[in-house]
Motif scaffolding. Structure first.
Motif, PDB file in Angstrom:
ATOM      1  N   GLN A  12       1.009   4.336  -4.860  1.00  0.00           N
ATOM      2  CA  GLN A  12       1.523   4.855  -3.596  1.00  0.00           C
ATOM      3  C   GLN A  12       0.903   4.110  -2.416  1.00  0.00           C
ATOM      4  N   PHE A  13      -0.414   3.907  -2.457  1.00  0.00           N
ATOM      5  CA  PHE A  13      -1.115   3.213  -1.371  1.00  0.00           C
ATOM      6  C   PHE A  13      -0.612   1.785  -1.216  1.00  0.00           C
ATOM      7  N   THR A  14      -0.441   1.092  -2.346  1.00  0.00           N
ATOM      8  CA  THR A  14       0.033  -0.295  -2.316  1.00  0.00           C
ATOM      9  C   THR A  14       1.449  -0.390  -1.764  1.00  0.00           C
ATOM     10  N   GLU A  15       2.324   0.506  -2.212  1.00  0.00           N
ATOM     11  CA  GLU A  15       3.712   0.482  -1.741  1.00  0.00           C
ATOM     12  C   GLU A  15       3.799   0.794  -0.249  1.00  0.00           C
ATOM     13  N   GLU A  16       2.906   1.677   0.242  1.00  0.00           N
ATOM     14  CA  GLU A  16       2.891   1.959   1.682  1.00  0.00           C
ATOM     15  C   GLU A  16       2.485   0.723   2.479  1.00  0.00           C
ATOM     16  N   LYS A  17       1.480   0.002   1.971  1.00  0.00           N
ATOM     17  CA  LYS A  17       1.038  -1.207   2.655  1.00  0.00           C
ATOM     18  C   LYS A  17       2.127  -2.268   2.671  1.00  0.00           C
ATOM     19  N   LEU A  18       2.931  -2.294   1.624  1.00  0.00           N
ATOM     20  CA  LEU A  18       4.017  -3.279   1.533  1.00  0.00           C
ATOM     21  C   LEU A  18       5.289  -2.792   2.207  1.00  0.00           C
ATOM     22  N   GLY A  19       5.258  -1.578   2.734  1.00  0.00           N
ATOM     23  CA  GLY A  19       6.437  -1.034   3.396  1.00  0.00           C
ATOM     24  C   GLY A  19       7.526  -0.597   2.442  1.00  0.00           C
ATOM     25  N   GLN A  20       7.178  -0.325   1.206  1.00  0.00           N
ATOM     26  CA  GLN A  20       8.167   0.059   0.198  1.00  0.00           C
ATOM     27  C   GLN A  20       8.163   1.557  -0.074  1.00  0.00           C
ATOM     28  N   ALA A  21       7.329   2.314   0.616  1.00  0.00           N
ATOM     29  CA  ALA A  21       7.273   3.763   0.403  1.00  0.00           C
ATOM     30  C   ALA A  21       7.005   4.453   1.732  1.00  0.00           C
ATOM     31  N   GLU A  22       7.515   5.680   1.852  1.00  0.00           N
ATOM     32  CA  GLU A  22       7.302   6.451   3.070  1.00  0.00           C
ATOM     33  C   GLU A  22       5.887   7.031   3.086  1.00  0.00           C
ATOM     34  N   LYS A  23       5.400   7.243   4.298  1.00  0.00           N
ATOM     35  CA  LYS A  23       4.048   7.764   4.470  1.00  0.00           C
ATOM     36  C   LYS A  23       4.089   8.992   5.370  1.00  0.00           C
ATOM     37  N   THR A  24       3.476  10.083   4.915  1.00  0.00           N
ATOM     38  CA  THR A  24       3.406  11.293   5.724  1.00  0.00           C
ATOM     39  C   THR A  24       2.395  11.080   6.852  1.00  0.00           C
ATOM     40  N   GLU A  25       2.854  11.217   8.087  1.00  0.00           N
ATOM     41  CA  GLU A  25       1.977  11.014   9.236  1.00  0.00           C
ATOM     42  C   GLU A  25       1.283  12.326   9.608  1.00  0.00           C
ATOM     43  N   LEU A  26       0.037  12.220  10.036  1.00  0.00           N
ATOM     44  CA  LEU A  26      -0.685  13.397  10.509  1.00  0.00           C
ATOM     45  C   LEU A  26      -0.145  13.798  11.876  1.00  0.00           C
ATOM     46  N   ASP A  27      -0.268  15.087  12.217  1.00  0.00           N
ATOM     47  CA  ASP A  27       0.238  15.514  13.519  1.00  0.00           C
ATOM     48  C   ASP A  27      -0.619  14.897  14.633  1.00  0.00           C
ATOM     49  N   ALA A  28      -0.025  14.807  15.830  1.00  0.00           N
ATOM     50  CA  ALA A  28      -0.652  14.096  16.950  1.00  0.00           C
ATOM     51  C   ALA A  28      -2.003  14.699  17.323  1.00  0.00           C
ATOM     52  N   HIS A  29      -2.123  16.018  17.271  1.00  0.00           N
ATOM     53  CA  HIS A  29      -3.384  16.668  17.638  1.00  0.00           C
ATOM     54  C   HIS A  29      -4.500  16.273  16.680  1.00  0.00           C
ATOM     55  N   LEU A  30      -4.177  16.260  15.386  1.00  0.00           N
ATOM     56  CA  LEU A  30      -5.186  15.879  14.391  1.00  0.00           C
ATOM     57  C   LEU A  30      -5.592  14.420  14.548  1.00  0.00           C
ATOM     58  N   GLU A  31      -4.623  13.559  14.836  1.00  0.00           N
ATOM     59  CA  GLU A  31      -4.932  12.145  15.055  1.00  0.00           C
ATOM     60  C   GLU A  31      -5.852  11.972  16.259  1.00  0.00           C
ATOM     61  N   LYS A  32      -5.589  12.745  17.311  1.00  0.00           N
ATOM     62  CA  LYS A  32      -6.422  12.672  18.521  1.00  0.00           C
ATOM     63  C   LYS A  32      -7.845  13.117  18.219  1.00  0.00           C
TER      64      LYS A  32
END
Length: 364
Positions: A21-41
């Motif tokens: 999963q990690f490799t495919e995300e780096k290659l742009g071949q898999a979707e990635k769940t993004e953290l919400d903006a507050h948590l990222e901040k």
């Protein structure tokens, strides 16, 4: 033994799934769940706090002990949990040399007597410096180090676990997309529901830890006040010692004999500069004004009443339970039973939330 082999195989499968999963995300071949903006901040703020805390600690250590070899020795002794051997600081070494030379030239001579007095003052300054360093280490450096070695390591651990849970969640989403048979889809949906629940739970744990950085900032602000008070006391002591020494040196003749022998005609004279005594002396007690302020907060907490307070600095609320503040605005504060002693309940019109007391000044 059979159980261990199956467990090992299952763990290996989970690790492989995360790696894919990690490799495919780096290659742009898999979707990635993004953290919400507050948590990222909150993550960005925690990382920034860690970096600046490290930098401030390093520079403070250089200020307190400029010699890198001595700092390394103290670090080794600390790791070995052994007491650092006591050594004289530079002021004390200078003072000792002056006193010894003054005794050699003779305490009865003007020059010898002046050297001894200067040496005694240098030793006094050395003692004040030692007290300042000890105070700064206990009240300033230690809390900063505790944050880096304690709270922030916990945050890092939970953040890494959140990354693992996210990879498991995205891998489950990918398997659901690829499932064709009804049984396979049902199993994939069940797995997705479980991984989503674990991810949400870990995200909440991480969020609570990150919001605690606001309390860390409030605590470090108190430590900064203690550090400034220690510096104020140290420099005021040094100033008074030197003014007193200057008065003593001013009583010596501007020209004197060498070892009680008459000076040659036309010999060099010594002029002692003076500091204008009208200059205001720094007050050692000035740095302790915070004690009266803290007393006011204690009275407020014990009375369970409310007071007006002026905001000293801007403050961004760390979560929905806190109230953002603007410098110089006036708000109403009150104590709530069970609330942490570092916080009060603040009100601005219809807005209400927790506020740190270190950002406030109570008004009469």
């Amino acid at each position: 033994m059979d159980f261990n082999v199956k467990r090992l195989a299952a763990d290996a499968g989970t690790f492989l799934s995360r790696a894919v999963q990690f490799t495919e995300e780096k290659l742009g071949q898999a979707e990635k769940t993004e953290l919400d903006a507050h948590l990222e901040k909150l993550l960005v703020r925690a990382e920034s706090t860690k970096q600046w805390t490290e930098k401030i600690m390093k520079q403070t250590e250089v200020l307190l002990q400029p010699n890198p070899n001595v700092r390394l020795e103290e670090f080794v002794y600390e790791k070995l949990e052994k007491k650092v051997r006591t050594r004289m600081n530079n002021h004390e070494l200078l003072g000792q040399s002056m006193i010894e030379s003054g005794n050699e030239f003779g305490p009865g001579t003007a020059y010898g007597n002046a050297l001894i007095k200067c040496g005694e003052t240098e030793k006094q300054i050395g003692g004040a410096e030692r007290e300042f360093i000890q105070s700064a280490a206990i009240n300033f450096l230690t809390p900063f180090r505790n944050f880096l070695e304690g709270d922030f390591k916990t945050i890092l651990k939970e953040r890494k676990l959140l990354q693992v849970k996210r990879l498991d969640l995205d891998a489950a989403k990918t398997r659901l997309k690829k499932a064709r048979m009804a049984d396979a889809r049902a199993a994939a949906e069940q797995e997705l529901k479980m991984t989503q629940s674990e991810f949400d739970r870990q995200a909440e744990i991480t969020r609570l830890l990150l919001e605690g950085v606001s309390s860390t900032h409030a605590h470090h602000l108190r430590c900064l006040n203690d550090f400034v008070e220690a510096q104020t006391t140290y420099y005021a002591q040094c100033y008074h010692y030197m003014v007193d020494l200057q008065k003593q040196l001013g009583s010596f003749p501007t020209s004197f004999s060498n070892n009680n022998q008459s000076s040659v005609s036309g010999g060099a004279s010594i002029s002692v500069p003076t500091i204008p005594m009208s200059a205001s002396l720094p007050s050692v007690s000035a740095g302790r004004s915070s004690s009266s302020a803290s007393g006011g907060f204690s009275e407020l907490r014990s009375s369970n009443g409310s007071r007006k307070a002026r905001v000293l600095y801007d403050y961004d609320a760390g979560n929905s339970s806190e109230l953002s503040l603007l410098a110089d605005e006036v708000i109403v504060v009150s104590s709530v039973p069970g609330m942490d002693s570092d916080w009060l309940m603040g009100e601005r019109g219809s807005q209400k939330g927790k506020v740190p007391i270190t950002y406030l000044e109570l008004l009469n």
